[in-house]
Design an enzyme around this catalytic site. Structure first.
Site, PDB file in Angstrom:
ATOM      1  N   SER A 224       0.826  -1.194   0.000  1.00 14.51           N
ATOM      2  CA  SER A 224       0.000   0.000   0.000  1.00 14.51           C
ATOM      3  C   SER A 224       0.875   1.265   0.000  1.00 14.51           C
ATOM      4  CB  SER A 224      -0.960  -0.029   1.194  1.00 14.51           C
ATOM      5  OG  SER A 224      -1.968   0.951   1.086  1.00 14.51           O
ATOM      6  N   ASP A 304      -9.783  -4.714  -4.924  1.00 13.06           N
ATOM      7  CA  ASP A 304      -9.121  -3.583  -4.258  1.00 13.06           C
ATOM      8  C   ASP A 304      -9.468  -2.274  -4.961  1.00 13.06           C
ATOM      9  OD1 ASP A 304      -7.444  -1.938  -2.827  1.00 13.06           O
ATOM     10  OD2 ASP A 304      -5.584  -2.877  -3.490  1.00 13.06           O
ATOM     11  N   HIS A 336      -8.041  -5.132  -0.494  1.00 10.91           N
ATOM     12  CA  HIS A 336      -6.766  -4.471  -0.233  1.00 10.91           C
ATOM     13  C   HIS A 336      -6.020  -5.117   0.934  1.00 10.91           C
ATOM     14  CE1 HIS A 336      -3.955  -1.162  -0.487  1.00 10.91           C
ATOM     15  NE2 HIS A 336      -4.103  -0.894   0.785  1.00 10.91           N
TER      16      HIS A 336
END
Length: 368
Positions: A224, A304, A336
């Site tokens: 991320s 995601d 995610h």
């Protein structure tokens, strides 16, 4: 203007505190499972309160002046008009430990005291002391504003990577926004990478790296926000001469590169930004072209919200003129960073094995 940063969903302060302590370096206090910061930009002067003192509370004496009207609302925190910042996500931490099942050992090291930068190092079971191991420099996610290298999720994940890939992992603890505005996270991560590189001659401060690390096989990785920072570091390596260190590859898991509602949050956390085209947010063509590694692996999640962001990065890197090889793997039907929630889930296991095969060059896998 004073700004109060509260790491909890709601916190009622006790009525009395001791005198204010002004600190010249970043500091946090764990108070009823919440951290309270009051800081002033740009100096980031902090005020520390203790709950059980008979001294008067300068904060409570001003409670009638507090304004609960919200100025900014983001996914991970909100900002009130009186300057307070309230975070929604906790950042729990656990100490290093040795895994009796995998044999992976871990310990914490101080990289810098000013600014405060530290890391957790993971060493897999050593079967052959004469064999050098790849080095993974890992950068955690958390929207640039929560989680930690010492969080349980990240500790067990990086420990698993070290065991599965048979590598030494260095997981950097960088300063979080907005109490430490961006670019602190980038600069801290770069300082951590340089600290690792300082061991290439075998005379660094950490014996695990001196004795077991192969600096011809160094990798960057992050999830991320950590994927974003990893890209920025790989680009910086491409324009900086680092002696005796070869950055082989970068692994970006569900990376963030703008293009979502979170862009407003990033711009707030980075006051000195150049807008939505800031190259730290949206990789510039010249930065992609100069990545200082040979291979890149990108993971995207099928469900995601950053799926298209990851695919865009992959396509733009392919056409950038960079001379390396980029691969992409889509975790179909997954959200995610799903792998952090359950490392034994079937697709999480597959992700970790694909990660390890990329490190050890075991086939082309899901190259696109």
């Amino acid at each position: 203007m004073k700004t109060c940063f509260i790491n909890s969903s709601k916190l009622l302060l006790p009525p009395r505190f001791p005198p204010i302590q002004f600190l010249c370096r970043p500091f946090s206090l764990c108070l009823n499972r919440a951290s309270i910061y009051i800081y002033r930009r740009p100096q980031l002067a902090k005020i520390l309160f203790h709950p059980n003192s008979p001294a008067s509370n300068p904060y409570s004496s001003q409670r009638h002046t507090l304004n609960d009207e919200i100025a900014h609302e983001f996914r991970f925190f909100r900002v009130y008009k009186d300057g307070r910042v309230e975070k929604f996500q906790p950042t729990p931490k656990i100490p290093p430990s040795d895994d009796p099942v995998t044999g992976v050992r871990s310990k914490d090291v101080v990289i810098s005291s000013e600014p405060p930068i530290s890391a957790r190092i993971f060493l897999p079971k050593i079967n052959d002391p004469t064999r050098k191991l790849p080095v993974l420099f890992y950068i955690h996610g958390g929207g640039f504003c929560f989680l930690s290298a010492f969080s349980p999720l990240l500790h067990y994940y990086v420990s698993t990577l070290a065991a599965e890939s048979n590598l030494i992992a260095v997981s950097v603890e960088y300063r979080l926004a907005p109490e430490h505005p961006i670019p602190a996270c980038y600069e801290d991560s770069w300082a951590g990478f340089q600290w690792v590189a300082s061991h290439a001659n075998g005379n660094g401060p950490e014996s695990w790296l001196n004795d077991h690390a192969d600096f011809n096989r160094v990798f960057l990785a992050g999830d991320s926000a950590g994927g974003n920072i990893s890209h920025n570091l790989a680009s910086r390596v491409g324009s900086t001469q680092i002696s005796d260190v070869k950055l082989v590859g970068a692994i970006l898991v569900h990376p963030y590169f703008g293009g979502t509602d979170d862009d407003k949050m990033w711009l707030y956390m980075c006051p000195e930004n150049s807008g939505l085209d800031d190259p730290r947010l949206k990789p510039a063509a010249e930065d992609l072209e100069r990545l200082g590694c040979e291979r890149v692996l990108v993971f995207v999640g099928g469900k995601d919200h950053l799926r298209e962001v990851g695919w865009r990065y992959y396509k733009e890197l392919k056409k950038s003129g960079w001379g390396g090889r980029v691969e992409i793997v889509e975790n179909e039907g997954e959200d995610h960073c799903f792998h952090l929630d359950d490392l034994k889930q079937e697709k999480a296991v597959a992700l970790i094995k694909r990660f390890a095969s990329f490190i050890n060059q075991e086939g082309a896998g899901a190259a696109m």
